[in-house]
Design a protein around this motif. Structure first.
Motif, PDB file in Angstrom:
ATOM      1  N   ILE A 120      -3.626   7.483   4.605  1.00 47.37           N
ATOM      2  CA  ILE A 120      -3.372   6.706   3.400  1.00 47.37           C
ATOM      3  C   ILE A 120      -1.855   6.614   3.297  1.00 47.37           C
ATOM      4  CG2 ILE A 120      -3.000   8.213   1.423  1.00 47.37           C
ATOM      5  CD1 ILE A 120      -5.587   7.162   0.262  1.00 47.37           C
ATOM      6  N   ARG A 121      -1.345   5.513   2.788  1.00 41.07           N
ATOM      7  CA  ARG A 121       0.114   5.405   2.718  1.00 41.07           C
ATOM      8  C   ARG A 121       0.646   6.214   1.543  1.00 41.07           C
ATOM      9  NH1 ARG A 121       0.989  -0.286   3.037  1.00 41.07           N
ATOM     10  NH2 ARG A 121      -0.092  -0.207   4.999  1.00 41.07           N
ATOM     11  N   ALA A 122       0.812   7.478   1.767  1.00 40.59           N
ATOM     12  CA  ALA A 122       1.173   8.388   0.695  1.00 40.59           C
ATOM     13  C   ALA A 122       2.681   8.534   0.587  1.00 40.59           C
ATOM     14  CB  ALA A 122       0.541   9.741   0.947  1.00 40.59           C
ATOM     15  N   PRO A 123       3.136   9.035  -0.563  1.00 39.39           N
ATOM     16  CA  PRO A 123       4.559   9.211  -0.758  1.00 39.39           C
ATOM     17  C   PRO A 123       5.119  10.325   0.104  1.00 39.39           C
ATOM     18  CG  PRO A 123       3.324  10.104  -2.585  1.00 39.39           C
ATOM     19  CD  PRO A 123       2.345   9.407  -1.712  1.00 39.39           C
ATOM     20  N   GLY A 124       6.418  10.286   0.336  1.00 43.54           N
ATOM     21  CA  GLY A 124       7.089  11.408   0.959  1.00 43.54           C
ATOM     22  C   GLY A 124       6.945  11.475   2.454  1.00 43.54           C
ATOM     23  N   LEU A 147      -2.240  14.399  -2.788  1.00 43.34           N
ATOM     24  CA  LEU A 147      -1.286  13.739  -1.889  1.00 43.34           C
ATOM     25  C   LEU A 147       0.155  14.029  -2.294  1.00 43.34           C
ATOM     26  CD1 LEU A 147      -2.904  10.182  -1.533  1.00 43.34           C
ATOM     27  CD2 LEU A 147      -3.190  12.164  -0.046  1.00 43.34           C
ATOM     28  N   ARG A 148       0.364  14.210  -3.595  1.00 46.16           N
ATOM     29  CA  ARG A 148       1.709  14.563  -4.081  1.00 46.16           C
ATOM     30  C   ARG A 148       1.529  15.576  -5.193  1.00 46.16           C
ATOM     31  NH1 ARG A 148       5.482   9.896  -6.743  1.00 46.16           N
ATOM     32  NH2 ARG A 148       3.967  10.078  -8.423  1.00 46.16           N
ATOM     33  N   PRO A 149       2.044  16.809  -5.017  1.00 48.89           N
ATOM     34  CA  PRO A 149       1.857  17.809  -6.075  1.00 48.89           C
ATOM     35  C   PRO A 149       2.682  17.457  -7.307  1.00 48.89           C
ATOM     36  CG  PRO A 149       3.261  18.683  -4.334  1.00 48.89           C
ATOM     37  CD  PRO A 149       2.819  17.318  -3.887  1.00 48.89           C
ATOM     38  N   ASN A 162      -7.578  -0.455   0.755  1.00 46.13           N
ATOM     39  CA  ASN A 162      -8.766  -0.735  -0.058  1.00 46.13           C
ATOM     40  C   ASN A 162      -8.867   0.166  -1.278  1.00 46.13           C
ATOM     41  OD1 ASN A 162      -9.809  -2.900   1.278  1.00 46.13           O
ATOM     42  ND2 ASN A 162     -10.705  -1.588   2.866  1.00 46.13           N
ATOM     43  N   ASN A 163      -7.760   0.791  -1.651  1.00 44.14           N
ATOM     44  CA  ASN A 163      -7.799   1.663  -2.820  1.00 44.14           C
ATOM     45  C   ASN A 163      -6.623   1.349  -3.725  1.00 44.14           C
ATOM     46  OD1 ASN A 163      -5.472   3.191  -1.751  1.00 44.14           O
ATOM     47  ND2 ASN A 163      -6.963   3.705  -0.160  1.00 44.14           N
ATOM     48  N   VAL A 164      -6.709   1.849  -4.954  1.00 38.02           N
ATOM     49  CA  VAL A 164      -5.655   1.569  -5.932  1.00 38.02           C
ATOM     50  C   VAL A 164      -5.323   2.853  -6.696  1.00 38.02           C
ATOM     51  CG1 VAL A 164      -7.343   0.784  -7.690  1.00 38.02           C
ATOM     52  CG2 VAL A 164      -4.966   0.022  -7.839  1.00 38.02           C
ATOM     53  N   GLU A 179       7.577  13.462 -10.778  1.00 36.01           N
ATOM     54  CA  GLU A 179       6.541  12.433 -10.746  1.00 36.01           C
ATOM     55  C   GLU A 179       5.144  13.044 -10.811  1.00 36.01           C
ATOM     56  OE1 GLU A 179       8.798  13.114  -8.543  1.00 36.01           O
ATOM     57  OE2 GLU A 179      10.240  11.462  -8.509  1.00 36.01           O
ATOM     58  N   SER A 180       4.175  12.162 -11.160  1.00 35.53           N
ATOM     59  CA  SER A 180       2.789  12.603 -11.368  1.00 35.53           C
ATOM     60  C   SER A 180       2.160  13.192 -10.100  1.00 35.53           C
ATOM     61  CB  SER A 180       1.938  11.408 -11.833  1.00 35.53           C
ATOM     62  OG  SER A 180       1.912  10.407 -10.837  1.00 35.53           O
ATOM     63  N   THR A 181       1.183  14.038 -10.305  1.00 39.09           N
ATOM     64  CA  THR A 181       0.328  14.518  -9.216  1.00 39.09           C
ATOM     65  C   THR A 181      -0.506  13.327  -8.737  1.00 39.09           C
ATOM     66  OG1 THR A 181       0.088  16.596 -10.414  1.00 39.09           O
ATOM     67  CG2 THR A 181      -1.478  16.194  -8.605  1.00 39.09           C
ATOM     68  N   VAL A 195      -0.828   1.534 -10.820  1.00 42.05           N
ATOM     69  CA  VAL A 195      -1.130   0.682 -11.977  1.00 42.05           C
ATOM     70  C   VAL A 195      -1.362   1.593 -13.180  1.00 42.05           C
ATOM     71  CG1 VAL A 195      -2.730  -1.000 -12.961  1.00 42.05           C
ATOM     72  CG2 VAL A 195      -2.149  -1.103 -10.515  1.00 42.05           C
ATOM     73  N   HIS A 196      -0.611   1.324 -14.256  1.00 40.22           N
ATOM     74  CA  HIS A 196      -0.737   2.109 -15.489  1.00 40.22           C
ATOM     75  C   HIS A 196      -1.656   1.376 -16.455  1.00 40.22           C
ATOM     76  CE1 HIS A 196       2.799   3.594 -13.457  1.00 40.22           C
ATOM     77  NE2 HIS A 196       2.817   4.659 -14.235  1.00 40.22           N
ATOM     78  N   ILE A 197      -2.581   2.125 -17.035  1.00 37.99           N
ATOM     79  CA  ILE A 197      -3.544   1.555 -17.986  1.00 37.99           C
ATOM     80  C   ILE A 197      -3.536   2.421 -19.251  1.00 37.99           C
ATOM     81  CG2 ILE A 197      -5.058   0.363 -16.331  1.00 37.99           C
ATOM     82  CD1 ILE A 197      -6.750   2.887 -16.135  1.00 37.99           C
ATOM     83  N   GLY A 202      14.902  -2.380  -4.025  1.00 36.52           N
ATOM     84  CA  GLY A 202      15.293  -2.351  -2.618  1.00 36.52           C
ATOM     85  C   GLY A 202      14.236  -1.616  -1.809  1.00 36.52           C
ATOM     86  N   ARG A 203      12.985  -1.739  -2.249  1.00 34.70           N
ATOM     87  CA  ARG A 203      11.897  -0.991  -1.609  1.00 34.70           C
ATOM     88  C   ARG A 203      11.257  -1.851  -0.518  1.00 34.70           C
ATOM     89  NH1 ARG A 203       6.584   1.215  -5.007  1.00 34.70           N
ATOM     90  NH2 ARG A 203       6.715   3.312  -4.220  1.00 34.70           N
ATOM     91  N   PRO A 204      10.961  -1.274   0.649  1.00 30.45           N
ATOM     92  CA  PRO A 204      10.297  -2.065   1.686  1.00 30.45           C
ATOM     93  C   PRO A 204       8.938  -2.564   1.190  1.00 30.45           C
ATOM     94  CG  PRO A 204      10.914   0.112   2.507  1.00 30.45           C
ATOM     95  CD  PRO A 204      11.144   0.127   1.033  1.00 30.45           C
ATOM     96  N   GLU A 216       6.010  10.418 -19.469  1.00 26.13           N
ATOM     97  CA  GLU A 216       6.270  11.857 -19.583  1.00 26.13           C
ATOM     98  C   GLU A 216       6.801  12.444 -18.270  1.00 26.13           C
ATOM     99  OE1 GLU A 216       3.556  10.416 -18.988  1.00 26.13           O
ATOM    100  OE2 GLU A 216       1.894  11.708 -18.402  1.00 26.13           O
ATOM    101  N   THR A 217       6.597  11.727 -17.147  1.00 27.47           N
ATOM    102  CA  THR A 217       7.079  12.238 -15.858  1.00 27.47           C
ATOM    103  C   THR A 217       8.500  11.762 -15.598  1.00 27.47           C
ATOM    104  OG1 THR A 217       6.092  10.358 -14.689  1.00 27.47           O
ATOM    105  CG2 THR A 217       4.776  12.390 -14.846  1.00 27.47           C
ATOM    106  N   VAL A 218       8.638  10.462 -15.297  1.00 27.28           N
ATOM    107  CA  VAL A 218       9.939   9.840 -15.034  1.00 27.28           C
ATOM    108  C   VAL A 218       9.856   8.418 -15.600  1.00 27.28           C
ATOM    109  CG1 VAL A 218      10.284  11.196 -12.910  1.00 27.28           C
ATOM    110  CG2 VAL A 218       9.248   8.919 -12.744  1.00 27.28           C
ATOM    111  N   PRO A 277       6.534   1.666 -10.365  1.00 30.08           N
ATOM    112  CA  PRO A 277       7.080   2.773  -9.584  1.00 30.08           C
ATOM    113  C   PRO A 277       8.188   3.421 -10.399  1.00 30.08           C
ATOM    114  CG  PRO A 277       8.125   0.741  -8.896  1.00 30.08           C
ATOM    115  CD  PRO A 277       7.164   0.379 -10.017  1.00 30.08           C
ATOM    116  N   SER A 278       8.713   4.537  -9.931  1.00 29.30           N
ATOM    117  CA  SER A 278       9.858   5.141 -10.600  1.00 29.30           C
ATOM    118  C   SER A 278      11.019   4.140 -10.579  1.00 29.30           C
ATOM    119  CB  SER A 278      10.234   6.439  -9.895  1.00 29.30           C
ATOM    120  OG  SER A 278      10.388   6.214  -8.508  1.00 29.30           O
ATOM    121  N   ALA A 279      11.825   4.152 -11.670  1.00 33.77           N
ATOM    122  CA  ALA A 279      12.819   3.099 -11.879  1.00 33.77           C
ATOM    123  C   ALA A 279      14.152   3.424 -11.209  1.00 33.77           C
ATOM    124  CB  ALA A 279      13.005   2.868 -13.373  1.00 33.77           C
TER     125      ALA A 279
END
Ligand code: TXA
Ligand code: MG
Length: 334
Positions: free
Chosen positions: A239-243, A212-214, A127-129, A198-200, A77-79, A68-70, A45-47, A157-159
């Motif tokens: 935390i290795r957050a987006p953006g 971390l991401r609105p 240590n988190n997911v 993208e998701s919050t 993880v989608h469940i 091409g992502r570092p 529903e997001t991307v 991740p986004s495609a």
């Protein structure tokens, strides 16, 4: 290398299989393809996400090469349901359970302390997911089928190519990734994504939740569901957050915020704002929801038309307005 996105898709050249009508059978085949270690791009529903079996290191490493992502960037993880959270996460705070009950399936990712199954190649060594139950019917059917076949979760991740705009249609996925996918990879077409951004992402590893991401699950929604305030302290790079990267969610065209558009420029603004003569209108949403849903398609359209500069008049307002301004800030930051 981020390739030009102004190149039209040549349908005859596609290597991966493009499924334009998703049925129970095609979704089953896609789930099997994931189990076999192939990649499946699918609508949420997001991307659109680029999915791989989250326990298969080789399959996950292909996500990085196709995008091409570092290396070392964590993946969500989608469940298929809240019942699967325990497989991936431990020490889940009560507020996270409340959030999951309230907003899943939906456009929200929870960062939780990981269990053994979440390997470093998923979490970037943290240590988190990140976990999410998406609300899109094709995504949910794919997840259920994948789990029936013994799968535990789909990393996605986004495609899009790294740093580029997330795709909100299956054609946009092909534009981004077709030349990097293999003949046994799949793209599932589920039409246009309804949310469009993208998701919050909410860090649930401390006493208070922290955005971390609105996204479409807004601070207001979160605080009212929990009857508490989120943590608003800024602690960069904990935390290795987006953006964190300078340029993210960016088209090739240069994005200017709240500057008058000149002849030949593109314009994205609420419908109440007029288009000056000679300016190419890319989107005229009437609501914040429409603004978010159409934003990335408008960016793509600018690139496909060869427009070099796009002026965006940022919408006011809290809630989704905050998420839209976040993405616009990143797209305009070069
Ligand atoms: O809406 C979405 O979230 C889409 C759809 C496909 O679900 N996915 C998505 O994934 O946007 P991606 O990888 O393009 O963006 C997720 C961001 C990444 O920047 C990553 O750094 C961050 O989430 N992330 C993932 N797991 C994390 C974790 N354990 N800790 C901190 N950040 C994490
Ligand atoms: Mg992304």
């Amino acid at each position: 290398m981020i390739r030009s996105r102004s190149k039209p898709v040549k349908w005859d050249d596609l290597r991966m299989e493009f499924i334009s009508k998703c049925t129970a059978d095609t979704i089953s085949n896609a789930a099997q393809a994931l189990i076999n270690g192939h990649l499946v791009a699918f609508p949420t529903e997001t991307v659109y996400g680029l999915g791989a079996d989250a326990t298969n290191e080789k399959a996950v490493s292909r996500i990085y090469s196709v995008k091409g992502r570092p290396l070392g960037h964590p993946l969500i993880v989608h469940i298929s349901s809240i019942n699967k959270v325990d497989q991936w996460a431990t020490d889940i705070p009560d507020y996270a359970i409340k959030l999951a009950r309230e907003f899943w399936p939906g456009p929200m990712t929870l960062i939780l302390p990981r269990k053994e199954i979440a390997k470093d190649f998923i979490t970037g060594g943290q240590n988190n997911v990140g976990l999410r139950v998406p609300a899109q019917p094709i995504a949910l059917s794919l997840l259920k089928k994948f789990e029936e076949l013994g799968g535990q979760g789909i990393a996605a991740p986004s495609a899009n190519r790294f740093g580029a705009v997330s795709p909100t249609t299956a054609n946009a996925v092909s534009e981004e990734l077709a030349e990097y996918l293999d003949s046994e990879d799949l793209v599932l077409d589920g039409g246009q994504c309804l949310v469009g951004i993208e998701s919050t992402i909410i860090d649930c590893t401390s006493t208070l939740p922290k955005i971390l991401r609105p996204g479409a699950i807004t601070e207001e929604l979160i605080e009212s569901a929990l009857s508490l305030k989120t943590d608003k302290k800024i602690e960069p790079n904990v935390i290795r957050a987006p953006g964190i990267l300078d340029s993210h969610y960016a088209p090739k065209a240069e994005i200017f915020l709240n500057k008058e558009a000149e002849k030949g420029d593109g314009l994205i603004a609420l419908a109440t704002i007029q288009t000056p003569p000679g300016v190419i209108r890319l989107s005229s949403p009437k609501t914040l929801e429409q603004f978010a849903r159409d934003l990335y398609a408008a960016f793509r359209s600018a690139d496909n038309q060869g427009i070099k500069k796009v002026s965006v008049i940022t919408p006011n307002g809290e809630g989704l307005g905050t998420a839209i301004r976040d993405r616009l800030g990143k797209a305009s930051n070069r």
